[in-house]
Design an enzyme around this catalytic site. Structure first.
Site, PDB file in Angstrom:
ATOM      1  N   CYS A   1      37.303  52.616 -45.749  1.00 32.68           N
ATOM      2  CA  CYS A   1      38.482  53.220 -46.375  1.00 32.68           C
ATOM      3  C   CYS A   1      39.282  53.797 -45.220  1.00 32.68           C
ATOM      4  CB  CYS A   1      38.088  54.266 -47.402  1.00 32.68           C
ATOM      5  SG  CYS A   1      36.804  55.409 -46.869  1.00 32.68           S
ATOM      6  N   SER A   2      39.586  55.083 -45.197  1.00 40.21           N
ATOM      7  CA  SER A   2      40.249  55.637 -44.025  1.00 40.21           C
ATOM      8  C   SER A   2      39.202  56.084 -43.010  1.00 40.21           C
ATOM      9  CB  SER A   2      41.150  56.799 -44.418  1.00 40.21           C
ATOM     10  OG  SER A   2      42.165  56.341 -45.284  1.00 40.21           O
TER      11      SER A   2
ATOM     12  N   ARG B   1      33.857  68.804 -49.132  1.00 37.27           N
ATOM     13  CA  ARG B   1      34.130  68.236 -50.453  1.00 37.27           C
ATOM     14  C   ARG B   1      33.639  69.138 -51.581  1.00 37.27           C
ATOM     15  NH1 ARG B   1      37.118  66.082 -47.724  1.00 37.27           N
ATOM     16  NH2 ARG B   1      37.127  63.905 -47.009  1.00 37.27           N
TER      17      ARG B   1
ATOM     18  N   GLY C   1      35.902  56.429 -43.858  1.00 37.78           N
ATOM     19  CA  GLY C   1      34.630  55.766 -44.110  1.00 37.78           C
ATOM     20  C   GLY C   1      33.525  56.711 -44.544  1.00 37.78           C
ATOM     21  N   TRP C   2      33.889  57.856 -45.119  1.00 42.46           N
ATOM     22  CA  TRP C   2      32.812  58.714 -45.612  1.00 42.46           C
ATOM     23  C   TRP C   2      32.984  59.113 -47.087  1.00 42.46           C
ATOM     24  CZ3 TRP C   2      34.505  61.691 -40.811  1.00 42.46           C
ATOM     25  CH2 TRP C   2      35.720  62.371 -41.043  1.00 42.46           C
ATOM     26  N   ASP C   3      34.075  58.712 -47.717  1.00 45.41           N
ATOM     27  CA  ASP C   3      34.243  59.046 -49.129  1.00 45.41           C
ATOM     28  C   ASP C   3      34.155  57.785 -50.002  1.00 45.41           C
ATOM     29  OD1 ASP C   3      34.615  61.833 -48.836  1.00 45.41           O
ATOM     30  OD2 ASP C   3      36.625  61.457 -48.061  1.00 45.41           O
ATOM     31  N   ARG C   4      35.251  57.073 -50.088  1.00 38.65           N
ATOM     32  CA  ARG C   4      35.253  55.853 -50.909  1.00 38.65           C
ATOM     33  C   ARG C   4      34.220  54.854 -50.421  1.00 38.65           C
ATOM     34  NH1 ARG C   4      41.769  55.828 -51.030  1.00 38.65           N
ATOM     35  NH2 ARG C   4      41.397  56.959 -49.102  1.00 38.65           N
TER      36      ARG C   4
ATOM     37  N   ASN D   1      49.253  53.906 -43.487  1.00 37.66           N
ATOM     38  CA  ASN D   1      48.448  54.312 -42.351  1.00 37.66           C
ATOM     39  C   ASN D   1      48.825  53.569 -41.072  1.00 37.66           C
ATOM     40  OD1 ASN D   1      46.319  56.360 -42.486  1.00 37.66           O
ATOM     41  ND2 ASN D   1      45.743  55.281 -44.349  1.00 37.66           N
TER      42      ASN D   1
ATOM     43  N   ASN E   1      42.843  58.263 -53.352  1.00 34.84           N
ATOM     44  CA  ASN E   1      42.282  59.161 -52.341  1.00 34.84           C
ATOM     45  C   ASN E   1      41.729  60.453 -52.946  1.00 34.84           C
ATOM     46  OD1 ASN E   1      44.380  60.932 -52.825  1.00 34.84           O
ATOM     47  ND2 ASN E   1      45.654  60.090 -51.195  1.00 34.84           N
TER      48      ASN E   1
END
Lengths: 661, 556
Positions: free
Chosen positions: A346-347, A392, A349-352, A258, A283
């Site tokens: 994370c990238s 998702r 900030g809404w999944d992991r 990234n 991911n």
């Protein structure tokens, strides 16, 4: 409970196909012939001759895929694959009918606009007050004040009220009081999608916090003074600690990649007193593929033990679950044991980030192990912080690459914890499964859209209902009888073992509709009944004691009588499930190629007749009418046995499961 | 040589003991002829640890400076460590343990010395006998009889003195049939189904050999078993190919032409060394310190233990289908008829017969189908999962049975009167015990060693009311139905209670079990003192009795 009635649908909206067969893969005996209807919202199958309401109802929004198979002797197979892992197999006699259904259903199950989703047409007549009441049931403000916020160090900053700083964040955000507006704005400009560090959980006891954000736009060397000040302020808002953790939940390699795109991670040299840590959670694309493999394993037809375990291993699913759990455990230990604040990202900030923060919260705070607590947690960490449910879960037709079972993994982590700590949770696995269904079903408004702003723009609260009150009203179904809130080891931090053998395959979720796979008797249901009865008896006893106080003239006699009745009361130790001993013979024939063919059409044994269907449907939600497949079994015995197309491979297909070769 | 001569150092002070869930302890270690003892008090009045030496499967010695560490790995899967000051003492203790944990002579074993004050030796030994089973099973009286042709164990050394046989076959024919079967294990009755009178028979393989010998008497015997009815099933626990190969070494199978009314089904079951190695691999996988899920799953798969569970339950289910659903009698055998044969026939009974699901019934089943039926416990359980000794006759078939029973309990948590605790206790007792129940390989051997006269009976002791209570399933609700377990891989689980017994994981489950008890006990307190005569009264209206009382109270 909404009563669905096929006659309630306007005739012209119905696609109707007769003589359709609903195939039960585990037993051709249970195949049903009936009529298939397509309405604007549901696929409905009504079995011929079934008097009870065990029609099959499937919401179009739950349909993940529709597949046509090659024609067989008996007709044209059509598979409906649902997001709750149910696979419905129809055989339609005419090719044109099959094609029509396929085309209609393909369209109906892929809505293009939010307005087409079921939550907007569901229950429109309920009055406004009631709808608002359903939304008022959960209040995030109350949740923050339960945590002890605002306080002298943290407050709600109104900066994002109009979603101008970050359109994927909620309007109300907690930041350290010491942080000024320019710092927030500066920090947000230095973070992907403007998702600056903000509070997710506050630990009253030691002032440590879990904060969350997206990745910094650090590239190879960029820095941002405001962002550094922001982290410093978070660290200082925890007076007891001299440093804070910054946890990047991505694998190090991904984070480094990234950097080339101008994003990346915090450089320990630039930020004061941070300890930086990678936690390698894969991911969304890896997770999607992994779950796909897991679903394939779960759908294997009579696999051998080796095939199943190898498939489970190759799916990597449990490895991912373990990595999320370990991340949650790391953070919760930092907060509870070290008293150190943690920033998680994370990238985007809404999944992991959402997964890890919420797992850590469940471990840290017993409140999240209660029914209402879990609802609040999902509402806070997932819904309000902008987990992209629409993308998702694939609510609308769109980018297939955006679909990923991120929230499934969180629910599974909670389930794995429940397996390890059977007494620590107020709720049971039915609760998790019901939440899972409602996330995908679009039946309620909660999980529509990708952010709070989108929901506000769409006026979700004015047009749809909230699921939480609905689930709360059914809470008796969701209670864990073993829950012991006062037990010392269930207080405070849960310390799960992360030894690999602690991670198990979640059969109830992935094989929920394969009834023959599940235990025939339920310990928990039985205990629940016993508990309820005990309570009832206690209450009634109290009542008698009152009465007896009044009637103390003949006290001795009364006591004697009561004893007599209590003895006869033993019969009440009755259990709900013995009639549903679904004890049909299983697939024991597999692997005996040479001999053993049971006579076709032999008499039913006593056991089969007792294959009652009194099992409480674990999910008698309105939307779950699709759970009816297995309910046909008790009626199928009288049906003439159908020519079984796979009878060559499967000499005993009429009752036992078909064989593996 | 006296046992005490193996002990060169009987006591060592300042030993440190490390074991799961306990802080390290310092104290005195003591070796006796049969036990390893540890106490942290000077007066030695209270033992912190008392281990039967026979329970020790393997030890590992390690020198650290002038002191030594002994790692003790027990057959019940417990692993503990002793740090012993002084190398010489350490070596002495280790060699004593090695010698005394592998005694070969039965009469030197601890059950012959176990004399607790609350038990007397003259009590009844065992729970039932062939004769008693016959008496209790009215269905048998008409066509079956008890034969005592084996009273001196000369016809079949591994069978009990009495067996149940068809009335119309006389003892002479049985003797000939016995000569035609490996080890003399001719077909005997194992179970008679209470619903339809169909029977499960078991035997060893017929000795047809390469030139297809036959035995008229054996054929007649099997003909008499199905009497009149058209068909019986022979469940051969070997693959068809293995059965063919067995002919080369003198064994074989019942050929269709000579046993025309019997239909043969082959189901492959692993045996002997393969199963023992499975256990070793599984236990190794459970204690693997690696934290990789992949590695765990691959080791679990590789151990094949769950595959054995799967096969055993599947074949048992098949037998039950034949008996209960088809209404046919069944003969089960593999090669010797002392291992998988017993596994399958006893599991089938558990699935079929409500009587075998009570504590007493289950123990009776084990006594009839394993102890009296001649499962060679001493050979099979000489070593467990940790031993480095070269494998001889070891095979954890009995453990496999307990695992299968556990799986049935998981799927029918209300159907068994006993709890997991009983299975765990049995898993321990079978390898090392104070009692004589699992000693020797056959009734004949037990007779010769005087086991009944000189040891106490485990089953009798388990049934003492105060003891039995620990092993009851609080949720037990008898059902008359057959309980067919699911054998899908998704439905079978690792028996964590046994294999992860010494981990935190099992500790949390213990808490759950206690909670189940407390919920049920609370209910009992409310609903009445005991519920021994509760019936399947599911549908009774729960409110009526109290409402009646209300009325009467009002009238008063």
């Amino acid at each position: 409970m909404i009563i669905y009635d096929i006659t309630a649908f306007p005739k012209e909206n119905l696609v109707k196909v007769e003589h359709v067969r609903l195939v039960d893969r585990s037993s051709s005996r249970r195949t049903q012939v009936g009529t298939l209807y397509l309405t604007a919202t549901h696929t409905i199958f009504v079995g011929k001759g079934s008097e009870d309401r065990n029609d099959l109802w499937v919401l179009h929004s739950l349909v993940c895929n529709v597949v046509k198979h090659k024609a067989s002797q008996s007709g044209y197979p059509l598979l409906i694959i649902c997001k709750n892992f149910q696979v419905i197999r129809f055989i339609i006699p005419q090719e044109s009918d099959c094609h029509d259904v396929y085309i209609s259903l393909s369209r109906l199950s892929r809505p293009e606009k939010y307005e087409e989703l079921y939550c907007f047409s569901f229950n429109p007549n309920v009055d406004k007050a009631e709808r608002e009441h359903s939304w008022d049931f959960l209040d995030l403000k109350a949740e923050y004040s339960r945590m002890g916020l605002p306080n002298k160090l943290w407050h709600v900053n109104p900066i994002n009220r109009e979603y101008r700083v970050c359109d994927t964040y909620p309007a109300d955000l907690f930041v350290p009081k010491s942080v000024t507006l320019p710092v927030i704005v500066g920090s947000s400009k230095f973070r992907s999608r403007g998702r600056f560090p903000t509070l997710s959980y506050y630990c009253k006891e030691n002032h440590a916090t879990i904060c969350r954000s997206s990745q910094p736009l650090s590239g190879f060397s960029a820095r941002c003074l405001e962002d550094e000040q922001m982290l410093q302020a978070i660290m200082k808002s925890n007076p007891g600690s001299r440093f804070m953790y910054v946890v990047d939940t991505r694998p190090k390699l991904n984070a480094m990649a990234n950097r080339a795109a101008g994003k990346g991670y915090e450089n320990e040299d630039n930020y004061c007193n941070i300890k930086f840590q990678f936690i390698g959670i894969e991911n969304i694309h890896v997770m999607r593929n992994s779950q796909q493999k897991l679903i394939e394993v779960s759908a294997l037809h009579s696999p051998s033990m080796g095939e199943f375990l190898t498939g489970l291993e190759n799916s990597d699913w449990l490895r991912h679950i373990k990595s999320i759990m370990e991340a949650g455990l790391f953070i919760s230990k930092a907060v509870a044991e070290e008293g150190v604040s943690v920033l998680v990202h994370c990238s985007d900030g809404w999944d992991r980030t959402a997964q890890v923060c919420s797992v850590a919260s469940v471990l840290l705070d017993p409140y999240y192990r209660t029914l209402k607590g879990l609802m609040v947690l999902i509402e806070k960490d997932w819904v309000s912080f902008g987990h992209m449910f629409s993308h998702r879960c694939g609510h609308l037709i769109g980018e297939a690459k955006e679909v990923s079972p991120v929230i499934d993994q969180f629910l599974e982590c909670v389930w794995q914890l429940m397996e390890q700590f059977p007494c620590a949770f107020e709720y049971n696995e039915k609760f998790l499964i019901s939440i899972h269904i409602h996330i995908y079903s679009c039946h309620y408004g909660n999980f529509i859209c990708n952010s709070q702003k989108e929901r506000k723009d769409l006026c979700i609260k004015e047009k749809a209902h909230s699921v939480w009150l609905h689930l709360w009203e059914k809470k008796l179904d969701f209670m864990n009888p073993l829950f012991k809130p006062d037990q010392s080891q269930n207080q405070g931090l849960l310390r799960p073992s992360t030894a690999p053998y602690c991670f198990k395959y979640w059969r109830r979720l992935y094989n929920r509709f394969d009834r023959e796979l599940h235990p025939r008797q339920s310990e928990l249901d039985c205990l629940m009944t016993v508990k309820e009865e005990t309570q009832k008896l206690e209450e009634e006893l109290a009542l008698y004691e009152q009465k007896m106080a009044v009637l103390d003239k003949e006290r001795a006699k009364t006591l004697y009588m009561q004893k007599g009745v209590l003895d006869s009361k033993q019969a009440l130790w009755s259990l709900p499930l013995d009639t549903s001993l679904a004890n049909t013979p299983q697939d024991y024939i597999g692997g005996a190629p040479n001999v053993f063919t049971l006579q076709q059409g032999e008499r039913e044994s006593a056991e089969l007749c007792l294959f009652g269907d009194q099992t409480k449907s674990s999910d008698a939600d309105n939307s779950d009418q699709e759970s009816g497949v297995a309910d046909f079994s008790s009626h199928s015995s009288g049906e003439e046995s159908l020519p079984s197309e796979d009878s060559v491979k499967d000499p005993d297909s009429d009752e036992t499961g078909p064989n593996r070769a | 040589m006296e046992l005490s001569e193996h002990i060169k150092t009987a006591n060592v002070e300042d030993v440190t003991l490390r074991r799961p869930f306990h802080p390290a302890l310092r104290g005195t270690l003591c070796v006796t002829s049969h036990h390893l003892l540890f106490s942290d008090r000077k007066d030695e009045a209270s033992w912190q640890l008392l281990i039967l030496l026979k329970n020790i499967d393997a030890i590992e010695k390690r020198a650290v400076g002038s002191s030594g560490t002994i790692t003790i790995k027990c057959k019940d899967l417990l692993v503990l460590q002793l740090e012993i000051p002084g190398m010489e003492e350490c070596l002495n203790i280790a060699s004593s343990i090695e010698a005394l944990s592998s005694l070969e002579s039965v009469t030197e074993m601890y059950p012959f010395f176990y004399r607790p004050s609350h038990l007397t030796l003259n009590g009844p030994w065992g729970l039932s006998s062939t004769e008693q089973y016959y008496k209790q099973t009215e269905r048998l009286w008409d066509r079956w009889r008890v034969s005592t042709l084996n009273s001196d164990y000369s016809v079949c050394p591994s069978y009990p003195s009495a067996v149940i046989m068809p009335r119309e076959v006389d003892d002479d024919k049985l003797i000939r049939s016995a000569r035609f079967r490996q080890g003399g294990r001719f077909p005997v009755l194992s179970y008679c189904h209470h619903r339809n009178g169909m029977v499960i028979m078991r035997s060893s393989q017929p000795l047809t050999g390469a030139n297809k010998k036959r035995c008229k008497e054996d054929e007649l015997l099997l003909q008499a078993v199905i009497d009149g009815s058209e068909l019986g099933y022979i469940i051969d626990l070997r693959s068809a190919q293995q059965a063919q190969q067995a002919r080369m070494t003198g064994g074989g199978f019942e050929s269709k032409s000579f046993y025309s009314h019997w239909k043969r089904i082959h189901r492959h079951h692993e045996r002997g060394k393969v199963v023992q190695e499975s256990l070793i691999k599984l236990v190794e996988a459970c204690s693997d310190p690696s934290h990789s899920v992949d590695r765990w799953l691959s080791k679990l798969e590789n151990s094949k233990w769950l595959s054995h569970v799967h096969s055993a339950l599947s074949t048992a289910g098949l037998v039950v289908e034949c008996v209960e659903r088809d209404g046919h009698s069944v003969l089960v055998h593999g090669s010797e008829g002392t291992d998988n044969t017993l596994l399958v026939s006893s599991l089938a009974q558990l699935i079929l017969d409500p009587a075998s699901r009570t504590v007493t019934g289950f123990l009776c089943l084990l006594e009839r189908e394993w102890i009296q039926a001649g499962h060679p416990f001493q050979q099979r359980c000489a070593h467990s999962a940790y031993s480095h000794a070269r494998l001889k006759q070891e095979c954890p078939i009995f453990l496999l049975l307990l695992d299968c029973v556990w799986q049935v309990w998981r799927q029918f948590p209300l159907a068994l009167e006993f709890s997991e605790a009983l299975l765990l206790r049995l898993a321990q007792e079978v390898y090392a015990s104070n009692y004589g129940t699992f000693l020797c390989n056959s009734e004949q051997e037990r007779c010769a060693a005087g086991v009944k006269e000189n040891t106490h009976c485990l089953f009798q002791s388990l049934l003492r009311p105060d003891i039995e209570e620990q092993y009851l399933n609080p949720l037990y609700e008898p059902t008359d139905l057959a309980i067919w377990p699911s054998v899908h891989p998704q439905s079978l689980q690792l028996w964590t209670g046994l294999f992860l017994r010494w981990t935190e994981y099992a500790q949390n489950m213990e808490e759950a079990r206690e909670e189940v008890w407390s919920i049920v006990k609370e209910h009992h307190e409310q609903a009445g003192p005991d519920r021994t005569n509760n019936t399947l009264s599911t549908h009774c209206d729960t409110l009526t009795p109290f409402e009646n009382l209300m009325d009467e109270l009002t009238i008063l």
